[in-house]
Design a protein around this motif. Structure first.
Motif, PDB file in Angstrom:
ATOM      1  N   LEU A  89       0.923  -1.040  -0.081  1.00 48.43           N
ATOM      2  CA  LEU A  89      -0.116   0.035   0.004  1.00 48.43           C
ATOM      3  C   LEU A  89       0.908   1.320  -0.062  1.00 48.43           C
ATOM      4  CD1 LEU A  89      -2.839  -0.810   2.662  1.00 48.43           C
ATOM      5  CD2 LEU A  89      -2.972  -1.129  -0.105  1.00 48.43           C
ATOM      6  N   SER A  90       0.366   2.451  -0.384  1.00 48.65           N
ATOM      7  CA  SER A  90       1.073   3.750  -0.645  1.00 48.65           C
ATOM      8  C   SER A  90       0.959   4.354   0.759  1.00 48.65           C
ATOM      9  CB  SER A  90       0.210   4.733  -1.706  1.00 48.65           C
ATOM     10  OG  SER A  90      -0.996   4.992  -1.242  1.00 48.65           O
ATOM     11  N   ILE A  91       1.645   5.249   1.170  1.00 49.73           N
ATOM     12  CA  ILE A  91       1.654   5.813   2.389  1.00 49.73           C
ATOM     13  C   ILE A  91       0.362   6.710   2.564  1.00 49.73           C
ATOM     14  CG2 ILE A  91       2.473   7.868   3.564  1.00 49.73           C
ATOM     15  CD1 ILE A  91       4.488   5.776   3.807  1.00 49.73           C
ATOM     16  N   SER A  92      -0.403   7.215   1.566  1.00 47.60           N
ATOM     17  CA  SER A  92      -1.733   7.718   1.653  1.00 47.60           C
ATOM     18  C   SER A  92      -2.679   6.715   1.988  1.00 47.60           C
ATOM     19  CB  SER A  92      -2.010   8.397   0.264  1.00 47.60           C
ATOM     20  OG  SER A  92      -3.448   8.774   0.449  1.00 47.60           O
ATOM     21  N   ASP A  93      -2.574   5.456   1.578  1.00 50.12           N
ATOM     22  CA  ASP A  93      -3.617   4.449   1.760  1.00 50.12           C
ATOM     23  C   ASP A  93      -3.294   3.858   3.237  1.00 50.12           C
ATOM     24  OD1 ASP A  93      -5.208   4.496  -0.406  1.00 50.12           O
ATOM     25  OD2 ASP A  93      -3.994   2.979  -1.442  1.00 50.12           O
ATOM     26  N   ILE A  94      -2.220   3.911   3.686  1.00 52.28           N
ATOM     27  CA  ILE A  94      -1.866   3.239   5.063  1.00 52.28           C
ATOM     28  C   ILE A  94      -2.267   4.468   6.061  1.00 52.28           C
ATOM     29  CG2 ILE A  94      -0.088   2.980   6.879  1.00 52.28           C
ATOM     30  CD1 ILE A  94       1.534   1.975   4.414  1.00 52.28           C
ATOM     31  N   GLN A  95      -2.351   5.790   5.647  1.00 47.41           N
ATOM     32  CA  GLN A  95      -2.756   6.765   6.508  1.00 47.41           C
ATOM     33  C   GLN A  95      -4.304   6.517   6.534  1.00 47.41           C
ATOM     34  OE1 GLN A  95      -1.802  10.386   4.416  1.00 47.41           O
ATOM     35  NE2 GLN A  95      -0.177  10.708   5.852  1.00 47.41           N
ATOM     36  N   LYS A  96      -5.069   6.250   5.671  1.00 46.05           N
ATOM     37  CA  LYS A  96      -6.444   6.126   5.636  1.00 46.05           C
ATOM     38  C   LYS A  96      -7.015   5.026   6.656  1.00 46.05           C
ATOM     39  CE  LYS A  96      -6.961   8.053   1.389  1.00 46.05           C
ATOM     40  NZ  LYS A  96      -7.444   7.688  -0.482  1.00 46.05           N
ATOM     41  N   MET A  97      -5.870   3.875   6.630  1.00 44.73           N
ATOM     42  CA  MET A  97      -6.030   2.695   7.481  1.00 44.73           C
ATOM     43  C   MET A  97      -5.976   2.906   8.972  1.00 44.73           C
ATOM     44  SD  MET A  97      -7.531   0.285   5.536  1.00 44.73           S
ATOM     45  CE  MET A  97      -7.388  -1.074   6.579  1.00 44.73           C
ATOM     46  N   LEU A  98      -4.860   3.614   9.026  1.00 50.44           N
ATOM     47  CA  LEU A  98      -4.538   3.871  10.582  1.00 50.44           C
ATOM     48  C   LEU A  98      -4.887   4.967  11.217  1.00 50.44           C
ATOM     49  CD1 LEU A  98      -0.750   2.393  10.230  1.00 50.44           C
ATOM     50  CD2 LEU A  98      -2.567   1.128  10.774  1.00 50.44           C
ATOM     51  N   ASN A  99      -5.078   5.924  10.493  1.00 51.72           N
ATOM     52  CA  ASN A  99      -5.650   7.333  11.275  1.00 51.72           C
ATOM     53  C   ASN A  99      -6.720   6.983  12.092  1.00 51.72           C
ATOM     54  OD1 ASN A  99      -3.430   8.538  10.093  1.00 51.72           O
ATOM     55  ND2 ASN A  99      -4.582   9.889   8.827  1.00 51.72           N
ATOM     56  N   PRO A 100      -7.876   6.456  11.559  1.00 47.19           N
ATOM     57  CA  PRO A 100      -9.093   6.093  12.575  1.00 47.19           C
ATOM     58  C   PRO A 100      -8.625   4.974  13.652  1.00 47.19           C
ATOM     59  CG  PRO A 100      -9.576   5.873  10.093  1.00 47.19           C
ATOM     60  CD  PRO A 100      -8.058   6.028  10.082  1.00 47.19           C
ATOM     61  N   LEU A 101      -7.695   4.070  13.230  1.00 49.46           N
ATOM     62  CA  LEU A 101      -7.510   3.104  14.479  1.00 49.46           C
ATOM     63  C   LEU A 101      -6.732   3.764  15.355  1.00 49.46           C
ATOM     64  CD1 LEU A 101      -7.562  -0.275  14.447  1.00 49.46           C
ATOM     65  CD2 LEU A 101      -4.894  -0.040  14.174  1.00 49.46           C
ATOM     66  N   THR A 102      -5.772   4.755  15.135  1.00 53.52           N
ATOM     67  CA  THR A 102      -5.144   5.473  16.151  1.00 53.52           C
ATOM     68  C   THR A 102      -5.888   6.491  16.874  1.00 53.52           C
ATOM     69  OG1 THR A 102      -4.148   7.009  14.656  1.00 53.52           O
ATOM     70  CG2 THR A 102      -2.847   5.227  15.153  1.00 53.52           C
ATOM     71  N   GLU A 103      -6.828   7.234  16.428  1.00 55.86           N
ATOM     72  CA  GLU A 103      -7.849   8.114  16.707  1.00 55.86           C
ATOM     73  C   GLU A 103      -8.767   7.152  17.525  1.00 55.86           C
ATOM     74  OE1 GLU A 103      -9.450  10.011  13.539  1.00 55.86           O
ATOM     75  OE2 GLU A 103      -7.516  11.061  12.787  1.00 55.86           O
ATOM     76  N   LYS A 104      -9.257   6.324  17.295  1.00 54.92           N
ATOM     77  CA  LYS A 104     -10.352   5.640  18.316  1.00 54.92           C
ATOM     78  C   LYS A 104      -9.742   4.627  19.209  1.00 54.92           C
ATOM     79  CE  LYS A 104     -13.787   6.125  14.589  1.00 54.92           C
ATOM     80  NZ  LYS A 104     -14.731   5.264  13.603  1.00 54.92           N
ATOM     81  N   PHE A 105      -8.680   3.949  19.020  1.00 52.50           N
ATOM     82  CA  PHE A 105      -8.531   2.866  19.770  1.00 52.50           C
ATOM     83  C   PHE A 105      -6.958   2.903  20.371  1.00 52.50           C
ATOM     84  CE2 PHE A 105     -11.310   1.405  16.398  1.00 52.50           C
ATOM     85  CZ  PHE A 105     -12.212   1.291  17.091  1.00 52.50           C
ATOM     86  N   PHE A 106      -5.982   3.865  20.100  1.00 56.33           N
ATOM     87  CA  PHE A 106      -4.812   4.026  20.420  1.00 56.33           C
ATOM     88  C   PHE A 106      -4.471   4.079  22.123  1.00 56.33           C
ATOM     89  CE2 PHE A 106      -0.503   5.610  21.264  1.00 56.33           C
ATOM     90  CZ  PHE A 106       0.277   4.823  20.591  1.00 56.33           C
TER      91      PHE A 106
END
Length: 205
Positions: A89-106
């Protein structure tokens, strides 16, 4: 093919109970990741993770910043996801995947927390090893039956090898496109809605 199947059998993931409950400095993080994921290296000299990589992940908003230069087990979970994602995956796609994860569950106390999420996801993925081996074996059989009319043994061997690489590559290509479509669809559905700007403006008389 035997060496390939042996490689699949060796691959493992970092189990939740293997991650230290204490915060680690960067050098400790890179050492830990290198030891835990050594089986996934192609060459002995390959680096699983470096200080530069970690700094770039934080800079590109993939990884939350450390606390007092220390990384928690939640950081390790995110770094592990990044390690697997970055290969396809591109950096942009990884951001789209991980940003919600870190914002909600980190953060500590989140429900569900990253420990539960990580354990749930990788328990599902660990069950795929046997079906994956069967799929690769079927493709190998298909490739070995190709070009049977080629008389030269060396040429036939190369073309059958090339066929197997093409079959596996096409499989990866199709799945990569599916992943990108899923990310695009999810991002479109959950794009932030900007409030409409008022058409009213204050005018001086």
């Amino acid at each position: 093919m035997n060496s390939i199947f042996a490689k699949i059998a060796e691959l493992d993931y970092i189990k939740p109970d293997e991650i230290p409950n204490i915060a680690l400095y960067m050098d400790q993080v890179t050492t830990f990741m290198d030891e835990q994921l050594a089986a996934s290296k192609r060459y002995e000299s390959d680096k699983i993770l470096t200080k530069t990589m970690i700094n770039n992940y934080a800079k590109n908003n993939l990884l939350p910043s450390p606390v007092k230069k220390k990384y928690s087990k939640e950081h390790i979970y995110i770094l592990t996801f990044i390690y697997y994602f970055k290969n396809i995956l591109s950096i942009s796609d990884i951001q789209k995947m991980l940003n919600p994860l870190t914002e909600k569950f980190f953060d500590e106390g989140s429900k569900p927390d990253l420990d539960y999420i990580y354990k749930e996801i990788f328990s599902m993925e660990s069950s795929l090893a046997r079906p994956l081996s069967k799929d690769i074996f079927a493709k190998s059989e298909q490739a070995s039956n190709a070009f049977s009319d080629v008389k030269n043994d060396d040429d036939r061997e190369f073309l059958q090898f090339f066929s197997l690489v093409c079959l596996l590559s096409f499989d990866v290509y199709m799945k990569k496109n599916m992943i990108e479509s899923l990310i695009d669809d999810y991002s479109a559905k959950h794009a932030p809605k900007h409030p409409e700007k008022s058409d009213k403006t204050d005018r001086k008389k």
